[in-house]
Design an enzyme around this catalytic site. Structure first.
Site, PDB file in Angstrom:
ATOM      1  N   GLU A 205     -38.074  26.990  74.153  1.00 28.84           N
ATOM      2  CA  GLU A 205     -38.286  26.405  72.988  1.00 28.84           C
ATOM      3  C   GLU A 205     -38.086  26.666  71.428  1.00 28.84           C
ATOM      4  O   GLU A 205     -37.811  26.023  70.862  1.00 28.84           O
ATOM      5  CB  GLU A 205     -39.926  25.314  73.241  1.00 28.84           C
ATOM      6  CG  GLU A 205     -41.362  26.545  73.343  1.00 28.84           C
ATOM      7  CD  GLU A 205     -42.020  25.899  73.695  1.00 28.84           C
ATOM      8  OE1 GLU A 205     -41.747  24.078  74.058  1.00 28.84           O
ATOM      9  OE2 GLU A 205     -42.797  26.260  74.230  1.00 28.84           O
TER      10      GLU A 205
ATOM     11  N   ASP B 165     -39.772  20.742  71.243  1.00 23.49           N
ATOM     12  CA  ASP B 165     -39.264  22.360  70.352  1.00 23.49           C
ATOM     13  C   ASP B 165     -38.258  22.602  70.176  1.00 23.49           C
ATOM     14  O   ASP B 165     -37.466  22.935  69.413  1.00 23.49           O
ATOM     15  CB  ASP B 165     -40.546  23.125  70.948  1.00 23.49           C
ATOM     16  CG  ASP B 165     -41.963  22.424  70.441  1.00 23.49           C
ATOM     17  OD1 ASP B 165     -42.543  22.182  69.400  1.00 23.49           O
ATOM     18  OD2 ASP B 165     -42.973  22.485  71.313  1.00 23.49           O
TER      19      ASP B 165
ATOM     20  N   ARG C 147     -49.389  25.284  82.136  1.00 30.93           N
ATOM     21  CA  ARG C 147     -48.683  25.790  81.061  1.00 30.93           C
ATOM     22  C   ARG C 147     -49.874  26.422  80.532  1.00 30.93           C
ATOM     23  O   ARG C 147     -50.796  26.002  80.321  1.00 30.93           O
ATOM     24  CB  ARG C 147     -47.926  25.017  80.283  1.00 30.93           C
ATOM     25  CG  ARG C 147     -48.093  25.790  78.976  1.00 30.93           C
ATOM     26  CD  ARG C 147     -46.663  24.847  77.928  1.00 30.93           C
ATOM     27  NE  ARG C 147     -47.741  23.257  77.325  1.00 30.93           N
ATOM     28  CZ  ARG C 147     -47.409  22.582  76.914  1.00 30.93           C
ATOM     29  NH1 ARG C 147     -45.812  22.178  76.375  1.00 30.93           N
ATOM     30  NH2 ARG C 147     -47.821  21.513  75.793  1.00 30.93           N
TER      31      ARG C 147
ATOM     32  N   CYS D  49     -37.992  20.701  80.759  1.00 33.47           N
ATOM     33  CA  CYS D  49     -39.375  19.429  80.801  1.00 33.47           C
ATOM     34  C   CYS D  49     -39.760  19.275  79.473  1.00 33.47           C
ATOM     35  O   CYS D  49     -41.097  18.378  79.267  1.00 33.47           O
ATOM     36  CB  CYS D  49     -40.920  20.802  81.318  1.00 33.47           C
ATOM     37  SG  CYS D  49     -41.075  22.357  79.743  1.00 33.47           S
TER      38      CYS D  49
ATOM     39  N   ARG E 229     -40.980  17.393  64.625  1.00 38.55           N
ATOM     40  CA  ARG E 229     -41.002  16.339  65.895  1.00 38.55           C
ATOM     41  C   ARG E 229     -41.712  14.903  64.658  1.00 38.55           C
ATOM     42  O   ARG E 229     -41.731  14.196  65.555  1.00 38.55           O
ATOM     43  CB  ARG E 229     -41.027  16.997  66.322  1.00 38.55           C
ATOM     44  CG  ARG E 229     -42.595  17.715  67.102  1.00 38.55           C
ATOM     45  CD  ARG E 229     -42.013  18.465  67.955  1.00 38.55           C
ATOM     46  NE  ARG E 229     -42.966  17.803  69.386  1.00 38.55           N
ATOM     47  CZ  ARG E 229     -43.069  17.715  70.862  1.00 38.55           C
ATOM     48  NH1 ARG E 229     -42.828  19.543  70.786  1.00 38.55           N
ATOM     49  NH2 ARG E 229     -43.781  17.661  71.665  1.00 38.55           N
TER      50      ARG E 229
ATOM     51  N   HIS F 281     -55.760   1.046  76.173  1.00 37.80           N
ATOM     52  CA  HIS F 281     -55.599   1.155  77.564  1.00 37.80           C
ATOM     53  C   HIS F 281     -54.843  -0.206  78.253  1.00 37.80           C
ATOM     54  O   HIS F 281     -54.361  -0.451  79.424  1.00 37.80           O
ATOM     55  CB  HIS F 281     -56.997   0.935  78.648  1.00 37.80           C
ATOM     56  CG  HIS F 281     -57.732   2.544  78.379  1.00 37.80           C
ATOM     57  ND1 HIS F 281     -58.948   2.836  77.902  1.00 37.80           N
ATOM     58  CD2 HIS F 281     -57.171   3.528  78.339  1.00 37.80           C
ATOM     59  CE1 HIS F 281     -58.730   3.879  78.540  1.00 37.80           C
ATOM     60  NE2 HIS F 281     -57.876   4.510  77.976  1.00 37.80           N
TER      61      HIS F 281
ATOM     62  N   ARG G  39     -49.771  20.063  81.129  1.00 41.03           N
ATOM     63  CA  ARG G  39     -50.088  20.343  79.836  1.00 41.03           C
ATOM     64  C   ARG G  39     -51.571  20.732  79.247  1.00 41.03           C
ATOM     65  O   ARG G  39     -52.121  19.388  79.586  1.00 41.03           O
ATOM     66  CB  ARG G  39     -49.727  19.800  78.766  1.00 41.03           C
ATOM     67  CG  ARG G  39     -48.265  19.474  78.529  1.00 41.03           C
ATOM     68  CD  ARG G  39     -48.221  18.254  77.371  1.00 41.03           C
ATOM     69  NE  ARG G  39     -46.983  18.166  77.487  1.00 41.03           N
ATOM     70  CZ  ARG G  39     -45.790  17.533  77.450  1.00 41.03           C
ATOM     71  NH1 ARG G  39     -46.381  16.443  78.669  1.00 41.03           N
ATOM     72  NH2 ARG G  39     -44.711  17.666  76.914  1.00 41.03           N
TER      73      ARG G  39
HETATM   74  C1  PEP Z   1     -41.245  20.886  74.831  1.00 41.26           C
HETATM   75  O1  PEP Z   1     -41.459  21.135  73.457  1.00 41.26           O
HETATM   76  O2  PEP Z   1     -40.453  20.345  75.558  1.00 41.26           O
HETATM   77  C2  PEP Z   1     -42.739  20.569  75.418  1.00 41.26           C
HETATM   78  C3  PEP Z   1     -42.282  19.863  76.957  1.00 41.26           C
HETATM   79  O3  PEP Z   1     -43.544  21.015  74.877  1.00 41.26           O
HETATM   80  P1  PEP Z   1     -43.941  19.845  74.747  1.00 41.26           P
HETATM   81  O4  PEP Z   1     -44.054  18.655  73.852  1.00 41.26           O
HETATM   82  O5  PEP Z   1     -45.757  19.855  74.981  1.00 41.26           O
HETATM   83  O6  PEP Z   1     -44.689  20.709  73.115  1.00 41.26           O
HETATM   84 MG    MG Z   2     -43.484  22.116  73.192  1.00 44.90          MG
END
Ligand code: PEP
Ligand code: MG
Length: 577
Positions: A437, A461, A336, A508, A471, A194, A301
């Site tokens: 993705e 993704d 989403r 995104c 990742r 924080h 999200r």
């Molecule tokens: C992505 O996979 O690019 C995405 C925006 O979703 P997240 O990072 O929540 O998996």
């Molecule tokens: Mg994703």
């Protein structure tokens, strides 16, 4: 002699100022046994300190100046609420009573127990909540021990200064920010604490995790703090000073230019309107997105509603949360559906078997929702009901084939019919789109585009699956390459498929908010970018200075390059278009 030190840069900006150390005075906590007759008195003493600690926090909260962003007070509110958490108060009282020990020592046992629990958590964000427990408990402990810490004060000095401390609480940061503190350096803390978030919100350069900073830096010594890189240069020479003053000026000019862009439309030099949207995770983030000039929300999200709890959120609770956010966002909002599984594991009353060997390739996101239609149904009903309050569209994560998309649409239609029969209000039209993705979805984008109302490319993704790298695995992070020709081709194909079918295509993933890639993505035909709110102005500045027609020609030609080095050089040259 100058000395270079390195920590974790958590809030950007360059500061040249003198050091003021904050002497916390380590807490020595005595432990002693109580006589039976002293127990009740000790509990009263604990509650007295607890009450005083809360009063102190309320005093800090009252000192937050008018016009400060709302989320700053929220940091203090979190600590005030945490003080009343029974896992702190009741557990401490139980230790006093059952173990017959003094209040300080009982509170220390409570604190250590809670910290252990937080430290075992896998989620890095939750792990940093241990700092909050530490801050709240130490405030009460200091009162019990009559060892309250004193913040450095200006002492009549007009010059800003750099505070060097072991650790700082959000309350310390708020008080210090009113005393012209120029930067913070702490020995502990991480980028998600924080304290770090608050320093960023207040735009105060900060470095955390700089071990031994109090020993290595001298009181009143001149230092250069480079907030983004996490570097400190102590006792700089004239040459270093001149260099960093130049950097400071350039940074100040850049910030001033960005702020001027706030109310301006995002239109390129050749007149193309580009939509810059925000990625958000909590309903409260809607205000931050607006404040940073986002035109709407391109990714909300929802899985955060499901985290840190034992029970699944009910339809009513979700409806409240989605309605609040849909009403708070000016402009369109893309929500989403649940993307649980893989790196986003929650318990929420769900019983897991052993984790699969390859969670990223397993039952996650839309796959999980289709396997557990009751879980999906509750969320979909809440979403459809919330659609009555604003411009909302729904996005399905991790679609890998048309059947999944259609199956999800059928479940959504069934929920709509149920709600209609129950007489519930809903928007007439709630567009359903697919996240792209998975490479299969990108390759099959022309087929999906005949059914989806929009696409949003999730590059985080898409890159992981295209390049076959986990990742969250540090060992293979070096292979994570947004500029890999395969990734760029998939992005381009998806944008083209959307264009040909006449449906909007957004992006995104993190790539959309990275200014290094803005020109390239504009050149590949992207028109909707959704990103962390803090990146919006930076990306906007690039868009308004770009000639998109020229970028288009250069970027598509670049896709034919098969030499990675040449490709990178050609991407760098887009800077001039
Ligand atoms: C992505 O996979 O690019 C995405 C925006 O979703 P997240 O990072 O929540 O998996
Ligand atoms: Mg994703």
């Amino acid at each position: 002699m100058s000395l270079w030190l390195s920590g974790i840069g958590v809030s950007r900006g360059i500061v040249i100022a003198r050091v003021q150390k904050m002497h916390a005075g380590e807490l020595e906590i005595p432990e002693y046994k109580l006589a039976a007759g002293d127990i009740e008195g000790e509990i009263v003493r604990f509650y007295g300190a607890h009450r005083r600690a809360k009063e102190q926090l309320r005093e800090v909260r009252a000192q937050i100046p008018e016009g400060t962003p709302g989320d700053i007070a929220a940091f203090i509110d979190t600590h005030i609420l945490m003080m009343d958490d029974r896992s702190i108060t009741d557990t401490t009282v139980a230790h006093i009573r059952n173990d017959r020990i003094n209040a300080e020592s009982a509170l220390r046992r409570t604190r250590d127990g809670l910290i252990d629990v937080f430290e075992q958590m896998d989620d890095p964000y939750l792990r940093t909540r241990r700092d909050d427990v530490e801050h709240v408990c130490s405030r009460i402990l200091r009162i019990l021990l009559k060892s309250e810490r004193h913040l450095p004060t200006q002492g009549g000095k007009a010059e800003p200064y750099v505070v060097v401390a072991d650790d700082l609480t959000p309350a310390d940061i708020i008080l210090l920010s009113q005393q012209h503190v120029a930067a913070f350096i702490t020995e502990y803390g991480g980028p998600l604490s924080h304290t770090a978030i608050l320093a960023r919100s207040l735009a105060i350069p900060a470095i955390v995790g700089l071990r031994d900073a109090r020993r290595l830096l001298r009181e009143n010594e001149q230092v250069i703090v480079e907030g983004e890189a996490g570097h400190v240069l102590a006792s700089p020479d004239e040459q270093a000073l001149a260099f960093y003053r130049g950097k400071q000026d350039a940074h100040a000019r850049h910030r001033a230019d960005l702020v001027k862009l706030k109310g301006r439309d995002t239109i390129s030099r050749d007149g193309v309107h580009i939509r810059l949207l925000a990625n958000i995770e909590l309903p409260e983030d809607a205000a931050v997105a607006r404040e940073n000039g986002a035109e709407g929300v391109g990714l909300y999200r929802t899985e955060f509603l499901y985290m840190n709890r034992k029970e699944l959120p009910s339809e009513e609770e979700q409806y409240e949360a989605y309605s609040r956010i849909v009403s708070a966002v000016r402009g369109p909002i893309t929500i989403r559906t649940l993307d649980l599984g893989a790196d986003k594991q929650v318990d929420s009353g769900r019983t897991h078997g052993p984790l699969p060997t390859n969670p990223a390739l397993g039952l996650r996101a839309i796959r999980l929702c289709l396997k557990e239609p009751d879980l999906f149904r509750v969320q979909v009903r809440a979403l459809l009901r919330a659609s009555a309050h604003g411009r909302m569209q729904v996005m399905l994560p991790m679609i890998s084939n048309l059947q999944e998309f259609r199956q999800a649409c059928t479940l959504i239609e069934t929920a709509r019919a149920e709600l209609r029969a129950e007489g519930k209000a809903m928007a007439d039209d709630v567009p359903i789109g697919a996240m792209i993705e998975v490479p299969a979805a990108a390759i099959a984008a022309p087929i999906l585009a005949r059914h989806a109302r929009f696409f949003s490319i999730g590059t985080n993704d898409l890159i992981q699956y295209t390049l076959a790298i986990d990742r969250v695995d540090d060992e293979v992070n070096y292979l994570y390459d947004p500029l890999h020709p395969a990734v760029l081709r998939l992005i381009h194909q998806t944008i083209e498929a959307g264009r040909k079918a006449g449906i909007p295509v957004a992006m995104c993933g993190e790539m959309a908010g990275d200014p290094r890639f803005t020109r390239l993505l504009l050149g590949l035909g992207l028109t909707d970018f959704s990103m962390h709110p803090a990146s919006v102005l930076e990306v906007k500045q690039i868009v308004v200075n770009s000639d998109i027609a020229a970028l288009r020609k250069a970027a598509t030609a670049l896709l034919d390059s098969d030499d990675p080095q040449e490709m990178r050089e050609r991407i760098a040259q887009l800077e001039h278009l």
